[in-house]
Design a protein around this motif. Structure first.
Motif, PDB file in Angstrom:
ATOM      1  N   GLU A 127       0.825  -1.207   0.000  1.00 31.00           N
ATOM      2  CA  GLU A 127       0.000   0.000   0.000  1.00 31.00           C
ATOM      3  C   GLU A 127       0.858   1.256   0.000  1.00 31.00           C
ATOM      4  O   GLU A 127       0.584   2.203  -0.729  1.00 31.00           O
ATOM      5  N   ALA A 128       1.892   1.275   0.822  1.00 29.87           N
ATOM      6  CA  ALA A 128       2.781   2.433   0.869  1.00 29.87           C
ATOM      7  C   ALA A 128       3.486   2.613  -0.474  1.00 29.87           C
ATOM      8  O   ALA A 128       3.640   3.738  -0.957  1.00 29.87           O
ATOM      9  N   ALA A 129       3.904   1.514  -1.070  1.00 28.22           N
ATOM     10  CA  ALA A 129       4.572   1.587  -2.373  1.00 28.22           C
ATOM     11  C   ALA A 129       3.629   2.116  -3.447  1.00 28.22           C
ATOM     12  O   ALA A 129       4.025   2.913  -4.301  1.00 28.22           O
ATOM     13  N   GLY A 155       1.744   6.405  -7.056  1.00 28.13           N
ATOM     14  CA  GLY A 155       0.743   7.359  -7.502  1.00 28.13           C
ATOM     15  C   GLY A 155       1.192   8.797  -7.390  1.00 28.13           C
ATOM     16  O   GLY A 155       0.918   9.613  -8.272  1.00 28.13           O
ATOM     17  N   ILE A 156       1.900   9.108  -6.329  1.00 30.90           N
ATOM     18  CA  ILE A 156       2.337  10.492  -6.114  1.00 30.90           C
ATOM     19  C   ILE A 156       3.461  10.870  -7.065  1.00 30.90           C
ATOM     20  O   ILE A 156       3.450  11.936  -7.671  1.00 30.90           O
ATOM     21  N   PRO A 190       6.560   4.086 -13.023  1.00 33.01           N
ATOM     22  CA  PRO A 190       6.196   2.725 -13.421  1.00 33.01           C
ATOM     23  C   PRO A 190       6.637   1.736 -12.334  1.00 33.01           C
ATOM     24  O   PRO A 190       7.462   2.051 -11.481  1.00 33.01           O
ATOM     25  N   VAL A 191       6.098   0.522 -12.370  1.00 33.92           N
ATOM     26  CA  VAL A 191       6.355  -0.439 -11.300  1.00 33.92           C
ATOM     27  C   VAL A 191       7.826  -0.835 -11.237  1.00 33.92           C
ATOM     28  O   VAL A 191       8.388  -0.988 -10.156  1.00 33.92           O
ATOM     29  N   ARG A 192       8.479  -0.975 -12.380  1.00 38.07           N
ATOM     30  CA  ARG A 192       9.905  -1.345 -12.357  1.00 38.07           C
ATOM     31  C   ARG A 192      10.759  -0.265 -11.716  1.00 38.07           C
ATOM     32  O   ARG A 192      11.677  -0.539 -10.956  1.00 38.07           O
ATOM     33  N   PHE A 245      12.487  -4.702  -1.413  1.00 40.76           N
ATOM     34  CA  PHE A 245      11.118  -4.601  -1.898  1.00 40.76           C
ATOM     35  C   PHE A 245      10.851  -5.748  -2.853  1.00 40.76           C
ATOM     36  O   PHE A 245      11.746  -6.233  -3.535  1.00 40.76           O
ATOM     37  N   SER A 246       9.598  -6.190  -2.911  1.00 40.26           N
ATOM     38  CA  SER A 246       9.269  -7.337  -3.758  1.00 40.26           C
ATOM     39  C   SER A 246       9.499  -7.013  -5.234  1.00 40.26           C
ATOM     40  O   SER A 246       9.589  -5.858  -5.626  1.00 40.26           O
ATOM     41  N   THR A 247       9.553  -8.035  -6.053  1.00 42.27           N
ATOM     42  CA  THR A 247       9.816  -7.840  -7.473  1.00 42.27           C
ATOM     43  C   THR A 247       8.641  -7.128  -8.134  1.00 42.27           C
ATOM     44  O   THR A 247       7.530  -7.099  -7.606  1.00 42.27           O
ATOM     45  N   TYR A 248       8.900  -6.562  -9.296  1.00 40.34           N
ATOM     46  CA  TYR A 248       7.869  -5.772  -9.961  1.00 40.34           C
ATOM     47  C   TYR A 248       6.688  -6.631 -10.408  1.00 40.34           C
ATOM     48  O   TYR A 248       5.557  -6.164 -10.428  1.00 40.34           O
ATOM     49  N   THR A 249       6.928  -7.899 -10.737  1.00 40.96           N
ATOM     50  CA  THR A 249       5.801  -8.738 -11.159  1.00 40.96           C
ATOM     51  C   THR A 249       4.857  -9.013  -9.995  1.00 40.96           C
ATOM     52  O   THR A 249       3.646  -8.939 -10.146  1.00 40.96           O
TER      53      THR A 249
END
Length: 75
Positions: free
Chosen positions: A3-5, A10-11, A15-17, A36-40
């Motif tokens: 959620e924090a990520a 959003g701010i 992109p996720v990567r 942090f977990s992987t982008y997938t």
């Protein structure tokens, strides 16, 4: 953490990567022994998580610069 990520995503409109690399850099700078977990995985979980946040009005901006010496805030 997801959620924090997603709030940061959003701010900062990342992109996720790029979000993965950014958050790993921040955790490294804070000397936190986490990754942090992987982008997938983040991408898959982001479909199920609803994140609510409010952007501040277009008032005074604070500029944040991160370099190899640490976090510095100007303005």
């Amino acid at each position: 953490m997801i959620e924090a990520a997603l709030m940061v995503k959003g701010i900062l409109k990342l992109p996720v990567r790029e979000l993965e690399g950014f958050l790993n850099s921040v955790l490294t700078l804070m000397n936190v022994p986490l990754k942090f977990s992987t982008y997938t995985r983040s991408s898959k979980r982001s479909k199920n998580v609803k994140v609510k946040y409010r952007l501040l009005s277009r008032g005074v901006f604070a500029h944040v610069f991160i370099d190899d010496t640490g976090l510095k805030v100007y303005g």
